[in-house]
Design a protein around this motif. Structure first.
Motif, PDB file in Angstrom:
ATOM      1  N   GLN A 138       6.804  76.376  32.463  1.00  0.00           N
ATOM      2  CA  GLN A 138       6.798  77.264  33.620  1.00  0.00           C
ATOM      3  C   GLN A 138       7.793  78.404  33.432  1.00  0.00           C
ATOM      4  O   GLN A 138       7.536  79.544  33.820  1.00  0.00           O
ATOM      5  CB  GLN A 138       7.138  76.471  34.890  1.00  0.00           C
ATOM      6  N   ARG A 139       8.916  78.090  32.794  1.00  0.00           N
ATOM      7  CA  ARG A 139       9.906  79.136  32.518  1.00  0.00           C
ATOM      8  C   ARG A 139       9.396  80.126  31.468  1.00  0.00           C
ATOM      9  O   ARG A 139       9.793  81.289  31.463  1.00  0.00           O
ATOM     10  CB  ARG A 139      11.221  78.513  32.044  1.00  0.00           C
ATOM     11  N   GLN A 140       8.533  79.675  30.574  1.00  0.00           N
ATOM     12  CA  GLN A 140       8.065  80.509  29.469  1.00  0.00           C
ATOM     13  C   GLN A 140       6.839  81.361  29.798  1.00  0.00           C
ATOM     14  O   GLN A 140       6.567  82.330  29.094  1.00  0.00           O
ATOM     15  CB  GLN A 140       7.720  79.624  28.261  1.00  0.00           C
ATOM     16  N   ILE A 141       6.101  81.012  30.838  1.00  0.00           N
ATOM     17  CA  ILE A 141       4.787  81.629  31.035  1.00  0.00           C
ATOM     18  C   ILE A 141       4.879  83.145  31.220  1.00  0.00           C
ATOM     19  O   ILE A 141       4.036  83.902  30.722  1.00  0.00           O
ATOM     20  CB  ILE A 141       4.040  80.970  32.228  1.00  0.00           C
ATOM     21  N   ASN A 142       5.904  83.622  31.906  1.00  0.00           N
ATOM     22  CA  ASN A 142       6.051  85.077  32.082  1.00  0.00           C
ATOM     23  C   ASN A 142       6.298  85.780  30.749  1.00  0.00           C
ATOM     24  O   ASN A 142       5.839  86.912  30.542  1.00  0.00           O
ATOM     25  CB  ASN A 142       7.190  85.384  33.046  1.00  0.00           C
ATOM     26  N   THR A 143       7.009  85.109  29.847  1.00  0.00           N
ATOM     27  CA  THR A 143       7.271  85.699  28.537  1.00  0.00           C
ATOM     28  C   THR A 143       5.991  85.753  27.710  1.00  0.00           C
ATOM     29  O   THR A 143       5.724  86.750  27.023  1.00  0.00           O
ATOM     30  CB  THR A 143       8.348  84.893  27.790  1.00  0.00           C
ATOM     31  N   VAL A 144       5.192  84.696  27.757  1.00  0.00           N
ATOM     32  CA  VAL A 144       3.910  84.693  27.042  1.00  0.00           C
ATOM     33  C   VAL A 144       3.005  85.795  27.602  1.00  0.00           C
ATOM     34  O   VAL A 144       2.327  86.512  26.848  1.00  0.00           O
ATOM     35  CB  VAL A 144       3.226  83.314  27.155  1.00  0.00           C
ATOM     36  N   TYR A 145       3.004  85.917  28.895  1.00  0.00           N
ATOM     37  CA  TYR A 145       2.219  86.975  29.565  1.00  0.00           C
ATOM     38  C   TYR A 145       2.685  88.361  29.105  1.00  0.00           C
ATOM     39  O   TYR A 145       1.875  89.241  28.788  1.00  0.00           O
ATOM     40  CB  TYR A 145       2.400  86.801  31.070  1.00  0.00           C
ATOM     41  N   TRP A 146       3.986  88.546  29.081  1.00  0.00           N
ATOM     42  CA  TRP A 146       4.571  89.809  28.623  1.00  0.00           C
ATOM     43  C   TRP A 146       4.174  90.116  27.178  1.00  0.00           C
ATOM     44  O   TRP A 146       3.785  91.237  26.852  1.00  0.00           O
ATOM     45  CB  TRP A 146       6.084  89.734  28.757  1.00  0.00           C
ATOM     46  N   ASN A 147       4.291  89.136  26.315  1.00  0.00           N
ATOM     47  CA  ASN A 147       3.947  89.353  24.909  1.00  0.00           C
ATOM     48  C   ASN A 147       2.475  89.721  24.736  1.00  0.00           C
ATOM     49  O   ASN A 147       2.124  90.541  23.884  1.00  0.00           O
ATOM     50  CB  ASN A 147       4.285  88.114  24.078  1.00  0.00           C
ATOM     51  N   THR A 148       1.616  89.120  25.539  1.00  0.00           N
ATOM     52  CA  THR A 148       0.193  89.466  25.477  1.00  0.00           C
ATOM     53  C   THR A 148      -0.009  90.921  25.893  1.00  0.00           C
ATOM     54  O   THR A 148      -0.750  91.669  25.259  1.00  0.00           O
ATOM     55  CB  THR A 148      -0.633  88.546  26.397  1.00  0.00           C
ATOM     56  N   PHE A 149       0.671  91.332  26.944  1.00  0.00           N
ATOM     57  CA  PHE A 149       0.518  92.684  27.468  1.00  0.00           C
ATOM     58  C   PHE A 149       1.077  93.744  26.515  1.00  0.00           C
ATOM     59  O   PHE A 149       0.504  94.821  26.364  1.00  0.00           O
ATOM     60  CB  PHE A 149       1.215  92.788  28.824  1.00  0.00           C
ATOM     61  N   THR A 150       2.185  93.471  25.866  1.00  0.00           N
ATOM     62  CA  THR A 150       2.857  94.514  25.091  1.00  0.00           C
ATOM     63  C   THR A 150       2.602  94.452  23.590  1.00  0.00           C
ATOM     64  O   THR A 150       2.822  95.459  22.899  1.00  0.00           O
ATOM     65  CB  THR A 150       4.382  94.455  25.315  1.00  0.00           C
ATOM     66  N   THR A 151       2.156  93.311  23.060  1.00  0.00           N
ATOM     67  CA  THR A 151       2.017  93.208  21.607  1.00  0.00           C
ATOM     68  C   THR A 151       0.604  92.898  21.130  1.00  0.00           C
ATOM     69  O   THR A 151       0.340  92.998  19.932  1.00  0.00           O
ATOM     70  CB  THR A 151       2.968  92.138  21.030  1.00  0.00           C
ATOM     71  N   SER A 152      -0.304  92.510  22.010  1.00  0.00           N
ATOM     72  CA  SER A 152      -1.677  92.245  21.569  1.00  0.00           C
ATOM     73  C   SER A 152      -2.354  93.549  21.178  1.00  0.00           C
ATOM     74  O   SER A 152      -2.100  94.598  21.769  1.00  0.00           O
ATOM     75  CB  SER A 152      -2.475  91.542  22.676  1.00  0.00           C
ATOM     76  N   GLU A 153      -3.230  93.488  20.181  1.00  0.00           N
ATOM     77  CA  GLU A 153      -3.944  94.676  19.743  1.00  0.00           C
ATOM     78  C   GLU A 153      -4.806  95.242  20.873  1.00  0.00           C
ATOM     79  O   GLU A 153      -4.944  96.455  21.023  1.00  0.00           O
ATOM     80  CB  GLU A 153      -4.813  94.345  18.527  1.00  0.00           C
ATOM     81  N   ALA A 154      -5.386  94.347  21.666  1.00  0.00           N
ATOM     82  CA  ALA A 154      -6.253  94.803  22.765  1.00  0.00           C
ATOM     83  C   ALA A 154      -5.479  95.664  23.753  1.00  0.00           C
ATOM     84  O   ALA A 154      -5.902  96.771  24.120  1.00  0.00           O
ATOM     85  CB  ALA A 154      -6.872  93.600  23.469  1.00  0.00           C
ATOM     86  N   TRP A 155      -4.334  95.168  24.203  1.00  0.00           N
ATOM     87  CA  TRP A 155      -3.579  95.914  25.202  1.00  0.00           C
ATOM     88  C   TRP A 155      -2.951  97.172  24.617  1.00  0.00           C
ATOM     89  O   TRP A 155      -2.862  98.209  25.297  1.00  0.00           O
ATOM     90  CB  TRP A 155      -2.500  95.036  25.843  1.00  0.00           C
ATOM     91  N   ARG A 156      -2.528  97.121  23.375  1.00  0.00           N
ATOM     92  CA  ARG A 156      -1.918  98.311  22.785  1.00  0.00           C
ATOM     93  C   ARG A 156      -2.957  99.431  22.616  1.00  0.00           C
ATOM     94  O   ARG A 156      -2.646 100.605  22.775  1.00  0.00           O
ATOM     95  CB  ARG A 156      -1.242  97.960  21.458  1.00  0.00           C
ATOM     96  N   LYS A 157      -4.192  99.064  22.313  1.00  0.00           N
ATOM     97  CA  LYS A 157      -5.251 100.070  22.257  1.00  0.00           C
ATOM     98  C   LYS A 157      -5.535 100.632  23.646  1.00  0.00           C
ATOM     99  O   LYS A 157      -5.850 101.812  23.800  1.00  0.00           O
ATOM    100  CB  LYS A 157      -6.521  99.469  21.657  1.00  0.00           C
ATOM    101  N   GLN A 158      -5.423  99.798  24.657  1.00  0.00           N
ATOM    102  CA  GLN A 158      -5.674 100.239  26.028  1.00  0.00           C
ATOM    103  C   GLN A 158      -4.571 101.173  26.531  1.00  0.00           C
ATOM    104  O   GLN A 158      -4.837 102.156  27.218  1.00  0.00           O
ATOM    105  CB  GLN A 158      -5.769  99.021  26.951  1.00  0.00           C
ATOM    106  N   LEU A 159      -3.343 100.903  26.169  1.00  0.00           N
ATOM    107  CA  LEU A 159      -2.209 101.645  26.715  1.00  0.00           C
ATOM    108  C   LEU A 159      -1.918 102.954  25.983  1.00  0.00           C
ATOM    109  O   LEU A 159      -1.259 103.835  26.539  1.00  0.00           O
ATOM    110  CB  LEU A 159      -0.955 100.766  26.684  1.00  0.00           C
TER     111      LEU A 159
END
Length: 340
Positions: A138-159
């Motif tokens: 539960q403490r980690q879920i926000n960090t995993v969410y953050w990493n998906t948003f800022t480092t995934s290829e999908a989101w980086r192409k979107q941003l």
């Protein structure tokens, strides 16, 4: 040999437009600025510095996530509630190389499965172990969410913008699937697991470029408008009102306003504004729940937090305000064409 003023003006417009390529939105702003300069017999003001903020690199944004080990996974109760199979799939060869969206999907499902297991099991030792794992995850879920948003290829192409072109004035309002996926992603951490499909969000976020193009177009529109407003203020003394007014110049100026601002630029600004408002709730939701890093702060405040949208709105207000004050000074009626 004399060259006609009309020919000179035409060449100037063509040359200035050529410097910016064939971007239709840029051509509209450039043409509008040049026409104003022509009427007032001045030169276009050099464009202000760009205000676009680049998305920081992955290594500046990624946050560490420690592995959480679970013992007693062979317990019968964990097979019954689904936790054993979920963790086994995660530790398989394919599971170990999954991308950011699948990692987030796993973490969300893991928390849901842990909750279900804790409602079913009766073994006190197993309960303590699972509660400890649940607290860590539960403490980690926000960090995993953050990493998906800022480092995934999908989101980086979107941003990130796909190039240096602005959203086309003639293009239809785009990417409804991407808009829905962005909105759904912003609700992942607060929606029941049964109501979300994280994997399905990945393709439209990656392939339908919405945000990067929007942010770039918004910033460039702000830059053009601020420059043109400053040019008008610089040349304001050339617009004579009252008894000595130059009716021909005022008429030409009014025609430029009607044809090039009201006819071309203002509808484009309204389009960019509408595109931003459509996605604004999702951006604000993301901004509230992402843990963030100092490297991301300028980008996050500008686009998720809305600072550059406020700058965009202010540039429109200032530009329209100039025209309102000018027409009032020269006692010209403008009907309902001016909008702030």
């Amino acid at each position: 040999m004399k060259i006609s003023l009309l020919l000179v003006n035409t060449l100037l417009v063509a040359t200035l437009s050529g410097c910016f390529g064939t971007d239709p939105a840029v051509e509209n702003f450039s043409d509008y600025q040049q026409r104003l300069a022509n009427v007032l017999d001045t030169e276009p003001l050099p464009l202000h510095d760009a205000v676009v903020i680049a998305l920081p690199r992955k290594r500046e944004l990624a946050l560490p996530v420690e592995d959480v080990r679970m013992g007693l996974l062979d317990a019968y109760e964990l097979r019954e509630c689904g936790l054993f199979q979920l963790v086994a799939d995660r530790n398989s060869i394919l599971g170990k190389v999954q991308d950011a969206f699948r990692q987030l999907d796993y973490e969300v499902k893991l928390l849901s499965t842990l909750e279900r297991c804790l409602d079913l099991i009766e073994d006190p030792t197993l309960t303590v172990t699972l509660k400890d794992v649940q607290a860590q995850k539960q403490r980690q879920i926000n960090t995993v969410y953050w990493n998906t948003f800022t480092t995934s290829e999908a989101w980086r192409k979107q941003l990130a913008p796909s190039g240096s072109a602005m959203v086309s004035p003639d293009a239809p309002l785009p990417h409804s699937d991407a808009l829905l996926a962005i909105g759904a992603f912003s609700k992942v951490l607060h929606s029941p697991p049964a109501d979300i499909d994280i994997i399905a969000m990945q393709e439209p976020i990656e392939k339908q470029r919405y945000l990067g193009a929007l942010f770039y177009s918004m910033d460039e529109s702000t830059r053009w408008l601020n420059t043109i407003t400053q040019q008008l203020e610089r040349d304001d003394g050339r617009v004579i009102c009252g008894e000595n007014r130059d009716k021909t110049r005022l008429n030409y100026l009014r025609n430029v306003f009607d044809k090039f601002f009201v006819g071309d630029v203002q509808p484009y600004l309204a389009k960019i504004n509408g595109l931003y408002l459509d996605v604004q709730p999702a951006l604000e939701a993301l901004n509230r729940q992402l843990p963030g890093t100092s490297a991301f702060l300028p980008y996050g405040e500008a686009y998720l937090g809305g600072a550059h949208y406020q700058d965009f709105q202010q540039s429109i207000k200032n530009h329209v305000g100039y025209w309102q004050s000018l027409f009032k000074r020269c006692q010209l009626e403008v009907g309902n064409t001016l909008k702030k």
